[in-house]
Design an enzyme around this catalytic site. Structure first.
Site, PDB file in Angstrom:
ATOM      1  N   ARG A   1       0.790  -1.230   0.000  1.00  0.00           N
ATOM      2  CA  ARG A   1       0.000   0.000   0.000  1.00  0.00           C
ATOM      3  C   ARG A   1       0.823   1.282   0.000  1.00  0.00           C
ATOM      4  NH1 ARG A   1      -2.410  -3.493   3.317  1.00  0.00           N
ATOM      5  NH2 ARG A   1      -4.517  -4.134   2.793  1.00  0.00           N
TER       6      ARG A   1
ATOM      7  N   VAL B   1       5.744 -12.047   5.769  1.00  0.00           N
ATOM      8  CA  VAL B   1       5.736 -13.484   5.487  1.00  0.00           C
ATOM      9  C   VAL B   1       7.092 -13.921   4.951  1.00  0.00           C
ATOM     10  CG1 VAL B   1       3.239 -13.529   5.091  1.00  0.00           C
ATOM     11  CG2 VAL B   1       4.750 -12.994   3.170  1.00  0.00           C
ATOM     12  N   ASP B   2       8.101 -13.016   5.044  1.00  0.00           N
ATOM     13  CA  ASP B   2       9.374 -13.257   4.369  1.00  0.00           C
ATOM     14  C   ASP B   2      10.430 -13.935   5.227  1.00  0.00           C
ATOM     15  OD1 ASP B   2      10.296 -11.143   6.050  1.00  0.00           O
ATOM     16  OD2 ASP B   2       9.820  -9.642   4.528  1.00  0.00           O
TER      17      ASP B   2
ATOM     18  N   HIS C   1       0.628 -13.434   9.804  1.00  0.00           N
ATOM     19  CA  HIS C   1       0.086 -13.674   8.457  1.00  0.00           C
ATOM     20  C   HIS C   1       0.756 -14.865   7.763  1.00  0.00           C
ATOM     21  CE1 HIS C   1      -1.624  -9.295   8.158  1.00  0.00           C
ATOM     22  NE2 HIS C   1      -2.327 -10.079   8.945  1.00  0.00           N
TER      23      HIS C   1
ATOM     24  N   CYS D   1      -1.933 -27.170   1.722  1.00  0.00           N
ATOM     25  CA  CYS D   1      -2.985 -27.688   0.859  1.00  0.00           C
ATOM     26  C   CYS D   1      -4.329 -27.208   1.393  1.00  0.00           C
ATOM     27  CB  CYS D   1      -2.948 -29.209   0.800  1.00  0.00           C
ATOM     28  SG  CYS D   1      -4.371 -29.860  -0.106  1.00  0.00           S
TER      29      CYS D   1
ATOM     30  N   ASN E   1       6.668   5.012  10.676  1.00  0.00           N
ATOM     31  CA  ASN E   1       6.118   4.674   9.364  1.00  0.00           C
ATOM     32  C   ASN E   1       6.239   5.889   8.452  1.00  0.00           C
ATOM     33  OD1 ASN E   1       4.727   2.457   7.937  1.00  0.00           O
ATOM     34  ND2 ASN E   1       3.168   3.999   7.589  1.00  0.00           N
TER      35      ASN E   1
HETATM   36  P1  NAD Z   1       1.349  -1.915   3.871  1.00  0.00           P
HETATM   37  O1  NAD Z   1       1.876  -2.199   2.525  1.00  0.00           O
HETATM   38  O2  NAD Z   1      -0.100  -1.685   4.068  1.00  0.00           O
HETATM   39  O3  NAD Z   1       2.079  -0.653   4.504  1.00  0.00           O
HETATM   40  C1  NAD Z   1       3.444  -0.548   4.577  1.00  0.00           C
HETATM   41  C2  NAD Z   1       3.741   0.837   5.154  1.00  0.00           C
HETATM   42  O4  NAD Z   1       5.144   0.949   5.335  1.00  0.00           O
HETATM   43  C3  NAD Z   1       3.285   1.982   4.250  1.00  0.00           C
HETATM   44  O5  NAD Z   1       2.494   2.879   5.005  1.00  0.00           O
HETATM   45  C4  NAD Z   1       4.627   2.630   3.806  1.00  0.00           C
HETATM   46  O6  NAD Z   1       4.539   4.028   3.678  1.00  0.00           O
HETATM   47  C5  NAD Z   1       5.553   2.241   4.925  1.00  0.00           C
HETATM   48  N1  NAD Z   1       6.965   2.091   4.531  1.00  0.00           N
HETATM   49  C6  NAD Z   1       7.440   1.489   3.427  1.00  0.00           C
HETATM   50  N2  NAD Z   1       8.786   1.464   3.446  1.00  0.00           N
HETATM   51  C7  NAD Z   1       9.163   2.087   4.599  1.00  0.00           C
HETATM   52  C8  NAD Z   1      10.433   2.369   5.183  1.00  0.00           C
HETATM   53  N3  NAD Z   1      11.585   2.007   4.591  1.00  0.00           N
HETATM   54  N4  NAD Z   1      10.460   3.023   6.375  1.00  0.00           N
HETATM   55  C9  NAD Z   1       9.294   3.402   6.996  1.00  0.00           C
HETATM   56  N5  NAD Z   1       8.081   3.148   6.475  1.00  0.00           N
HETATM   57  C10 NAD Z   1       8.001   2.501   5.294  1.00  0.00           C
HETATM   58  O7  NAD Z   1       1.854  -3.073   4.760  1.00  0.00           O
HETATM   59  P2  NAD Z   1       1.103  -3.793   5.865  1.00  0.00           P
HETATM   60  O8  NAD Z   1       0.329  -2.857   6.716  1.00  0.00           O
HETATM   61  O9  NAD Z   1       2.145  -4.629   6.468  1.00  0.00           O
HETATM   62  O10 NAD Z   1      -0.018  -4.706   5.129  1.00  0.00           O
HETATM   63  C11 NAD Z   1       0.168  -5.470   3.993  1.00  0.00           C
HETATM   64  C12 NAD Z   1       0.089  -6.971   4.253  1.00  0.00           C
HETATM   65  O11 NAD Z   1       0.663  -7.652   3.163  1.00  0.00           O
HETATM   66  C13 NAD Z   1       0.931  -7.354   5.432  1.00  0.00           C
HETATM   67  O12 NAD Z   1       0.070  -7.580   6.479  1.00  0.00           O
HETATM   68  C14 NAD Z   1       1.685  -8.604   5.014  1.00  0.00           C
HETATM   69  O13 NAD Z   1       0.988  -9.743   5.452  1.00  0.00           O
HETATM   70  C15 NAD Z   1       1.660  -8.613   3.532  1.00  0.00           C
HETATM   71  N6  NAD Z   1       2.959  -8.271   2.877  1.00  0.00           N
HETATM   72  C16 NAD Z   1       4.125  -8.826   3.355  1.00  0.00           C
HETATM   73  C17 NAD Z   1       5.346  -8.503   2.775  1.00  0.00           C
HETATM   74  C18 NAD Z   1       6.608  -9.113   3.319  1.00  0.00           C
HETATM   75  O14 NAD Z   1       6.539 -10.186   3.926  1.00  0.00           O
HETATM   76  N7  NAD Z   1       7.766  -8.466   3.182  1.00  0.00           N
HETATM   77  C19 NAD Z   1       5.409  -7.629   1.683  1.00  0.00           C
HETATM   78  C20 NAD Z   1       4.183  -7.087   1.198  1.00  0.00           C
HETATM   79  C21 NAD Z   1       2.975  -7.413   1.835  1.00  0.00           C
END
Ligand code: NAD
Length: 254
Positions: free
Chosen positions: A39, A108-109, A126, A134, A225
């Site tokens: 997002r 999830v990484d 998550h 499965c 954030n």
């Molecule tokens: P999100 O994508 O909704 O939000 C991420 C937030 O982090 C954003 O508001 C962004 O502005 C901020 N951000 C990005 N890079 C940053 C940085 N370097 N420093 C500070 N802030 C930073 O993520 P979410 O709320 O975690 O929800 C998305 C869902 O998707 C997660 O719950 C997760 O399960 C999954 N997801 C996981 C991964 C992963 O495992 N790396 C990646 C993408 C999505």
């Protein structure tokens, strides 16, 4: 431009005074490891809203094309070669100092464990991409052999035990969290004296309810954030600089 040193100092002071620190991390934690968030401004869904279907269990189960797209996406994912960044390493250091009670991650990484946080302290609320589940018989197995089947030409590999639909062992939209993981997260949040919400837009429930739960039980709240979150008004300190920079500076200031 330098980072907000006043915020760094106040976060370090809260950490020094705390005895039960609970951390919640979101996708923003791993963008500096090269894994895009969903997002944020460069997020996968921000750029391609249709991609959200791959993470919705209703589309995934109903549509073989979506599954094929999801498997190709997994195959090409940068997650397999990503490494922990400075922010992950700072949280591992926080654990070594002895004050980290629980690290709840929406990611999830697997990068927190790769950075050195003890697996028993990490709640992957998550799920994980490093396993496959499965949707028919519930069997779980490591991801690599299934990805090898995709690479060898299977668009939508089926469960070898029951023929059911396979998916990464993550929680998709429309799926329930694992009750034990949710309970551990809520118990940890309710017993924290300091709650750090890091790199999450705090819009995905029930994970997003955890900061409020912690504050309601008396914890101090820190939000780091890049963008505004709905919980900023509840926070004792808000920092908007990059997580790697802020957390490195905080750990140095302890
Ligand atoms: P999100 O994508 O909704 O939000 C991420 C937030 O982090 C954003 O508001 C962004 O502005 C901020 N951000 C990005 N890079 C940053 C940085 N370097 N420093 C500070 N802030 C930073 O993520 P979410 O709320 O975690 O929800 C998305 C869902 O998707 C997660 O719950 C997760 O399960 C999954 N997801 C996981 C991964 C992963 O495992 N790396 C990646 C993408 C999505």
């Amino acid at each position: 431009m330098g980072i907000d040193q006043d915020a760094v100092g106040r976060i370090a002071a809260l950490i020094s005074a705390a005895q039960r620190i609970v951390v919640l991390t979101g996708a923003g934690m791993s963008t500096e490891s090269g894994i895009p968030d969903f997002r944020g401004p460069q997020g996968i869904w921000t750029k391609d809203p249709d991609a959200e279907k791959m993470a919705d269990i209703r589309y995934y189960l109903a549509d073989a094309d979506i599954r094929g797209r999801a498997w190709r996406h997994r195959l090409e994912s940068g997650m397999w070669s990503a490494e922990p960044n400075a922010g992950h390493r700072a949280l591992a250091e926080l654990e070594r100092r002895g004050d980290l009670h629980t690290l709840i991650t929406q990611n999830v990484d697997g990068l927190h464990q790769a950075a050195g946080n003890a697996p028993e302290r990490v709640v992957e609320i998550h799920g994980t991409v490093h396993e496959v589940k499965c949707m028919g018989c519930g069997a779980r197995s490591p991801m690599a052999p299934t990805l090898a089947r995709v690479e060898a030409g299977e668009d939508d590999p089926a469960c070898e035990a029951c023929g059911g639909i396979l998916k990464s062992a993550t929680i998709s939209f429309g799926e329930n969290l694992v009750p034990e993981d949710l309970r551990r997260s809520q118990d940890a949040a309710a017993s924290a004296d300091l709650f750090l919400a890091l790199g999450s837009s705090l819009t995905v429930y029930p994970a997003a309810a955890l900061p409020e739960l912690a504050v309601g039980a008396g914890a101090a709240l820190v939000v780091i954030n890049a963008e505004h979150t709905p919980f900023d008004p509840l926070a004792d300190v808000v920092a908007r600089d990059s997580l790697g920079d802020v957390l490195t500076a905080v750990v140095q200031a302890l």
